[in-house]
Design a protein around this motif. Structure first.
Motif, PDB file in Angstrom:
ATOM      1  N   ILE A   1       5.335  10.183  18.013  1.00 33.63           N
ATOM      2  CA  ILE A   1       4.682   9.014  17.400  1.00 33.63           C
ATOM      3  C   ILE A   1       4.067   9.479  16.073  1.00 33.63           C
ATOM      4  O   ILE A   1       3.626  10.624  15.948  1.00 33.63           O
ATOM      5  N   GLY A   2       4.054   8.609  15.101  1.00 35.89           N
ATOM      6  CA  GLY A   2       3.383   8.873  13.833  1.00 35.89           C
ATOM      7  C   GLY A   2       2.821   7.555  13.329  1.00 35.89           C
ATOM      8  O   GLY A   2       2.943   6.519  13.998  1.00 35.89           O
ATOM      9  N   GLY A   3       2.229   7.599  12.179  1.00 33.58           N
ATOM     10  CA  GLY A   3       1.723   6.339  11.639  1.00 33.58           C
ATOM     11  C   GLY A   3       0.927   6.567  10.377  1.00 33.58           C
ATOM     12  O   GLY A   3       0.642   7.711  10.006  1.00 33.58           O
ATOM     13  N   PHE A   4       0.623   5.473   9.700  1.00 32.77           N
ATOM     14  CA  PHE A   4      -0.303   5.590   8.575  1.00 32.77           C
ATOM     15  C   PHE A   4      -1.279   4.426   8.597  1.00 32.77           C
ATOM     16  O   PHE A   4      -0.988   3.345   9.096  1.00 32.77           O
ATOM     17  N   TRP A   5      -2.440   4.723   8.045  1.00 37.04           N
ATOM     18  CA  TRP A   5      -3.561   3.798   8.012  1.00 37.04           C
ATOM     19  C   TRP A   5      -3.805   3.427   6.556  1.00 37.04           C
ATOM     20  O   TRP A   5      -3.654   4.264   5.668  1.00 37.04           O
ATOM     21  N   VAL A   6      -4.170   2.170   6.323  1.00 36.52           N
ATOM     22  CA  VAL A   6      -4.452   1.713   4.955  1.00 36.52           C
ATOM     23  C   VAL A   6      -5.813   1.015   4.944  1.00 36.52           C
ATOM     24  O   VAL A   6      -6.125   0.213   5.842  1.00 36.52           O
ATOM     25  N   THR A   7      -6.595   1.325   3.942  1.00 38.00           N
ATOM     26  CA  THR A   7      -7.947   0.763   3.861  1.00 38.00           C
ATOM     27  C   THR A   7      -7.939  -0.756   3.645  1.00 38.00           C
ATOM     28  O   THR A   7      -7.031  -1.302   3.010  1.00 38.00           O
ATOM     29  N   ASP A   8      -8.976  -1.391   4.158  1.00 35.78           N
ATOM     30  CA  ASP A   8      -9.178  -2.831   3.907  1.00 35.78           C
ATOM     31  C   ASP A   8      -9.888  -3.075   2.575  1.00 35.78           C
ATOM     32  O   ASP A   8     -10.153  -4.223   2.206  1.00 35.78           O
ATOM     33  N   LYS A   9     -10.226  -1.982   1.874  1.00 33.59           N
ATOM     34  CA  LYS A   9     -10.970  -2.095   0.602  1.00 33.59           C
ATOM     35  C   LYS A   9     -10.292  -3.100  -0.340  1.00 33.59           C
ATOM     36  O   LYS A   9      -9.069  -3.133  -0.439  1.00 33.59           O
ATOM     37  N   GLN A  10     -11.100  -3.890  -1.028  1.00 32.42           N
ATOM     38  CA  GLN A  10     -10.551  -4.869  -1.972  1.00 32.42           C
ATOM     39  C   GLN A  10     -10.023  -4.157  -3.208  1.00 32.42           C
ATOM     40  O   GLN A  10     -10.743  -3.396  -3.849  1.00 32.42           O
ATOM     41  N   THR A  11      -8.756  -4.367  -3.502  1.00 29.68           N
ATOM     42  CA  THR A  11      -8.185  -3.850  -4.747  1.00 29.68           C
ATOM     43  C   THR A  11      -7.351  -5.000  -5.284  1.00 29.68           C
ATOM     44  O   THR A  11      -6.638  -5.658  -4.526  1.00 29.68           O
ATOM     45  N   ASN A  12      -7.422  -5.247  -6.550  1.00 26.52           N
ATOM     46  CA  ASN A  12      -6.616  -6.309  -7.124  1.00 26.52           C
ATOM     47  C   ASN A  12      -6.920  -7.666  -6.477  1.00 26.52           C
ATOM     48  O   ASN A  12      -6.006  -8.480  -6.256  1.00 26.52           O
ATOM     49  N   GLY A  13      -8.184  -7.859  -6.084  1.00 23.85           N
ATOM     50  CA  GLY A  13      -8.593  -9.154  -5.529  1.00 23.85           C
ATOM     51  C   GLY A  13      -8.174  -9.412  -4.097  1.00 23.85           C
ATOM     52  O   GLY A  13      -8.310 -10.535  -3.599  1.00 23.85           O
ATOM     53  N   LYS A  14      -7.643  -8.380  -3.418  1.00 25.84           N
ATOM     54  CA  LYS A  14      -7.304  -8.555  -1.999  1.00 25.84           C
ATOM     55  C   LYS A  14      -7.360  -7.196  -1.306  1.00 25.84           C
ATOM     56  O   LYS A  14      -7.338  -6.155  -1.983  1.00 25.84           O
ATOM     57  N   PRO A  15      -7.411  -7.177   0.039  1.00 23.38           N
ATOM     58  CA  PRO A  15      -7.470  -5.878   0.709  1.00 23.38           C
ATOM     59  C   PRO A  15      -6.186  -5.082   0.451  1.00 23.38           C
ATOM     60  O   PRO A  15      -5.097  -5.666   0.459  1.00 23.38           O
ATOM     61  N   LEU A  16      -6.325  -3.775   0.245  1.00 24.41           N
ATOM     62  CA  LEU A  16      -5.117  -2.948   0.051  1.00 24.41           C
ATOM     63  C   LEU A  16      -4.201  -3.065   1.280  1.00 24.41           C
ATOM     64  O   LEU A  16      -2.980  -3.023   1.172  1.00 24.41           O
ATOM     65  N   SER A  17      -4.824  -3.246   2.456  1.00 29.94           N
ATOM     66  CA  SER A  17      -4.047  -3.336   3.699  1.00 29.94           C
ATOM     67  C   SER A  17      -3.183  -4.592   3.769  1.00 29.94           C
ATOM     68  O   SER A  17      -2.414  -4.761   4.714  1.00 29.94           O
ATOM     69  N   SER A  18      -3.291  -5.484   2.790  1.00 31.83           N
ATOM     70  CA  SER A  18      -2.417  -6.673   2.812  1.00 31.83           C
ATOM     71  C   SER A  18      -1.197  -6.494   1.896  1.00 31.83           C
ATOM     72  O   SER A  18      -0.330  -7.366   1.830  1.00 31.83           O
TER      73      SER A  18
END
Ligand code: PLP
Length: 417
Positions: free
Chosen positions: A264-281
């Motif tokens: 198993i592997g994976g990556f996590w992305v921050t919810d921090k707002q960048t460019n007016g929306k969360p990076l995780s979007s």
């Protein structure tokens, strides 16, 4: 035909293999098909965090496989949700979201895609999309075309040109080189807090501080590869916290110890707002996927492994065993030992190549690994002059003492041969 002959006949010769045929294993011990016992300080190369056949892993495999082994990501996967919550809330401790893969290279490819997509959505002042990722010499990020292109080692890339474009490799821990390399197409910096395959090289705290500052100033994503050093191996749940506790990565990749031996592997992305929306979007519906990634069985096993690491506070054992190893090796003052590198149980013994009588055609590190295997200790090399100690996070004091005895006598043999 023997297994070795069959492997030669039917399996691509991509690996140099030691002449040992593992049969079964328990905890830190492993037996080969001739019944010889080894202490396993290779551990699938920093994979089996809880050692072999850990009861909690076996229970999770049995129970989940009887219940539901696989189902598509088209449905609501309970264990995937629970694992993502545990990683975010108890390990990363920064709001964000997970994507699950099956290996480290795939996880890194996902992070590279995240950076590319972000660079398209957030172009430079000329309106050009940004795609360049700065990575480092001696890094290792995996063997897919993307992860291999990110990797800063010629020997890994040789013969596969043209590679994926958009990677610049820089000297590790060199703040000036990094600052000078940032251009108007740069979108991210990607690094291992400790380079594992590249010879156990740790990032300095200053280097990480500079990276943090440059990411902020130039709107760059900070991509951390914790495939080898994550989930407790450094004595911290997150490897970078061994060097710069307050660092806030934008994305983090894992594999290896995350599944304790189950892929198993994976990556996590921050919810921090960048460019007016969360990076995780940024990676939205249809932008990325994996059939097996995050399947119920893999998630149940990883959940068991990570819960055990957290609940048993194995970080403490890692710190205690590191101290034991450092104290003991220092006390030898051995001519074949140049230095002890790394942190936690991601340690490398740097060898004095001049002191070692290495046979032709092998490196000093492989020679030592062969000698130690003969004595009953499995360890992997890291480059030509470093041997790695990667025992399970729950290794006992007695097992470490036994391994150190073997290493000392192996070093004696290597210099006197
Ligand atoms: C730091 C790092 N990243 C990525 C990888 C690739 O992981 P995998 O072999 O699971 O694809 C490795 C494997 O050694 C690694 O050490």
């Amino acid at each position: 035909m023997t297994t070795s002959e069959k492997l030669s006949q039917y399996v691509l010769p991509t690996y140099g293999r030691f002449p040992i045929e593992p049969s079964h294993a328990r905890g830190t011990e492993l037996w080969d098909t001739d019944g010889k016992r080894y202490l396993d300080f290779c551990n699938g190369i920093a994979v089996c965090s809880l050692g072999h056949a850990h009861p909690r892993m076996l229970k999770a495999i049995k129970e989940q496989s009887e219940k539901l082994m696989h189902c598509s990501n088209l449905y609501q996967i309970t264990g995937q949700a629970d694992l993502a919550e545990l990683i975010t809330e108890q390990c990363v401790k920064i709001p964000g979201k997970m994507f699950f893969s099956n290996s480290g290279a795939e996880a890194n490819d996902g992070m590279i895609k995240l950076a590319r997509k972000y660079g398209h959505e957030r172009p430079n002042e000329k309106g050009e999309s940004r795609f360049e990722i700065l990575t480092f010499n001696q890094s290792f990020h995996g063997r897919t075309i993307g992860a291999m292109s990110a990797t800063g080692q010629k020997k890994i890339q040789q013969g596969f040109a043209p590679l994926l474009s958009g990677f610049t490799h820089l000297p590790y821990n060199d703040e000036h080189a990094l600052e000078n390399a940032i251009g108007d197409r740069t979108v991210a910096i990607m690094l291992e807090p400790i380079q594992g395959e590249g010879g156990i090289n740790s990032a300095t705290s200053n280097f990480l501080c500079t990276i943090e500052k440059l990411c902020e100033e130039h709107d760059l994503l900070l991509l951390i590869d914790e495939v080898q050093c994550g989930f407790g191996r450094t004595g911290h749940l997150m490897g970078w916290r061994a060097f710069h506790d307050s660092l806030k990565p934008d994305a983090i990749s894992w594999a290896k110890g995350m599944g304790g031996g189950f892929p198993i592997g994976g990556f996590w992305v921050t919810d921090k707002q960048t460019n007016g929306k969360p990076l995780s979007s940024v990676l939205g519906p249809g932008s990325h996927g994996s059939t097996y990634g995050g399947n119920p069985l893999a998630c149940a096993v990883s959940l068991a492994v990570l819960s055990e690491i957290i609940e048993q506070n194995l970080k403490e054992n890692v710190v205690a065993r590191e101290k034991q190893i450092r104290r003991e090796i220092k006390s030898w003052n051995h001519p074949a030992v140049k230095e002890l590198r790394g942190v936690g149980l991601l340690l490398g013994i740097g060898l004095n190549e001049n002191e070692i009588n290495t046979p032709k055609d092998v490196t000093a590190s492989i020679h030592l690994c062969n000698i130690l295997a003969g004595k009953g200790l499995l360890i992997p090399p890291a480059g030509p002059s470093v041997i790695r100690l990667l025992p399970p996070l729950n290794v006992s004091e007695a097992e470490v003492s036994e391994a150190l005895e073997l290493i000392r006598s192996g070093l004696d043999e290597a210099i006197s041969a």
